[in-house]
Design a protein around this motif. Structure first.
Motif, short mmCIF file in Angstrom:
data_model
loop_
_atom_site.label_atom_id
_atom_site.label_comp_id
_atom_site.label_asym_id
_atom_site.label_seq_id
_atom_site.Cartn_x
_atom_site.Cartn_y
_atom_site.Cartn_z
N PRO A 1 -6.01 12.59 -6.88
CA PRO A 1 -6.94 11.74 -6.13
C PRO A 1 -7.63 10.70 -7.01
O PRO A 1 -7.92 9.60 -6.56
CB PRO A 1 -7.94 12.76 -5.56
N ILE B 1 0.59 5.71 0.25
CA ILE B 1 -0.17 6.97 0.39
C ILE B 1 0.74 8.08 -0.11
O ILE B 1 1.88 8.23 0.33
CB ILE B 1 -0.58 7.22 1.85
N SER C 1 4.19 8.76 -7.34
CA SER C 1 3.92 7.42 -6.81
C SER C 1 4.84 6.44 -7.53
O SER C 1 4.95 6.47 -8.76
CB SER C 1 2.46 7.03 -7.06
N SER D 1 -6.27 7.15 -7.23
CA SER D 1 -6.43 6.21 -6.11
C SER D 1 -7.11 4.94 -6.62
O SER D 1 -8.25 4.97 -7.08
CB SER D 1 -7.26 6.85 -4.99
N SER E 1 0.84 -1.18 0.00
CA SER E 1 0.00 0.00 0.00
C SER E 1 0.88 1.23 0.00
O SER E 1 2.04 1.19 0.44
CB SER E 1 -0.95 0.00 1.20
N GLN F 1 -2.15 -0.96 -3.32
CA GLN F 1 -3.29 -0.06 -3.13
C GLN F 1 -2.77 1.35 -2.94
O GLN F 1 -2.12 1.65 -1.94
CB GLN F 1 -4.10 -0.52 -1.91
N LEU F 2 -3.04 2.20 -3.90
CA LEU F 2 -2.58 3.59 -3.87
C LEU F 2 -3.69 4.52 -3.42
O LEU F 2 -4.80 4.47 -3.93
CB LEU F 2 -2.09 4.01 -5.26
N LYS F 3 -3.34 5.39 -2.48
CA LYS F 3 -4.27 6.43 -2.07
C LYS F 3 -3.56 7.77 -2.24
O LYS F 3 -2.47 7.97 -1.71
CB LYS F 3 -4.72 6.25 -0.63
N VAL F 4 -4.19 8.65 -2.99
CA VAL F 4 -3.63 9.99 -3.18
C VAL F 4 -4.47 10.97 -2.38
O VAL F 4 -5.67 11.12 -2.62
CB VAL F 4 -3.63 10.39 -4.67
N GLU F 5 -3.82 11.61 -1.42
CA GLU F 5 -4.52 12.52 -0.51
C GLU F 5 -4.39 13.97 -0.96
O GLU F 5 -3.38 14.37 -1.54
CB GLU F 5 -3.98 12.36 0.91
N SER G 1 0.63 12.94 -9.07
CA SER G 1 -0.45 12.04 -8.66
C SER G 1 -1.70 12.83 -8.26
O SER G 1 -1.61 13.87 -7.60
CB SER G 1 0.02 11.17 -7.49
#
Lengths: 116, 113
Positions: B82, B12, B19, B85, B10, B108-112, B80
């Motif tokens: 959102p 973030i 990323s 994600s 994962s 699992q990529l999450k872009v905040e 990157s």
């Protein structure tokens, strides 16, 4: 142009029951394949076909049967469902020849199967 | 055995950041290396792919770097967003016909914001 169509989208089976997951493609692709997706394990190849009447085993074939009587259809049969077969199943089609668009590899939207 | 190893599990990243997802393979009988993007409830969709005789391929914000001697390849997502994600899978196509793919375990990529 539907691409790869899988039915059903969701299914709950009892241990020991049998069922068929349907897969159809309308792109006239020679190759079709079935994968299962489990958390932390990526997608694993179950069976594949290089043309009508020709199928072969992938990485995890036990408990599954396939046949391919037409170019369009590639059903996956679970003979006697087990809890270990709880997974999300994806059908894919692709073509041989040049690598354009990564051999046209197209996945369906999946069937989420739960075996209780 | 896992023939294609993927890391991290994962990730973030802040919006606008880079990323980076890495994959390594063991089997040399692979001839094509695609990356797939998967959103929840959907099937994987091709993002970008590379042949082993090419060291880098760029498409928009997505770049694959390939190191044949090290048997490693990576996906870089620049700037990157959102909407990036999702879960990303590297894969490797087996030689010998059938278009058989071996997949990595996914990131699992999450872009905040």
């Amino acid at each position: 142009n539907a691409g790869v169509t899988q039915t059903p989208k969701f299914q709950v089976l009892k241990t020991g029951q049998s069922m068929t997951l349907q897969c159809a493609q309308d792109m006239n692709h020679e190759y079709m394949s079935w994968y299962r997706q489990d958390p932390g394990m990526g997608l694993r190849l179950i069976h594949y076909s290089v043309g009508a009447g020709i199928t072969d085993q992938g990485e995890v074939p036990n408990g599954y049967n396939v046949s391919r009587s037409t170019t369009e259809d590639f059903p996956l049969r679970l003979l006697s469902a087990a809890p270990s077969q709880t997974s999300v199943y994806f059908c894919a089609s692709s073509y041989s020849g040049t690598e354009g668009l990564a051999y046209g590899y197209t996945f369906g939207s999946g069937t989420r199967l739960t075996v209780v | 055995q896992q023939q294609v190893k993927q890391s991290p599990q994962s990730l973030i990243v802040q919006k606008g950041g880079i990323s980076i997802i890495n994959c390594a393979y063991e089997n040399t009988a692979f001839d094509y290396f695609p990356w797939y993007q998967q959103f929840p409830g959907k099937g994987p969709a091709l993002l970008i792919a590379i042949r082993p005789d090419v060291s880098e391929k760029k498409e928009g914000r997505f770049t694959i770097s390939f190191n044949k001697s090290a048997k490693q390849f990576s996906l870089h997502i620049m700037d990157s967003q959102p909407g990036d994600s999702a879960t990303y899978f590297c894969a490797a196509r087996h030689t010998g016909g059938g278009n058989k793919l071996t997949f990595g375990t996914g990131t699992q990529l999450k872009v905040e914001l």
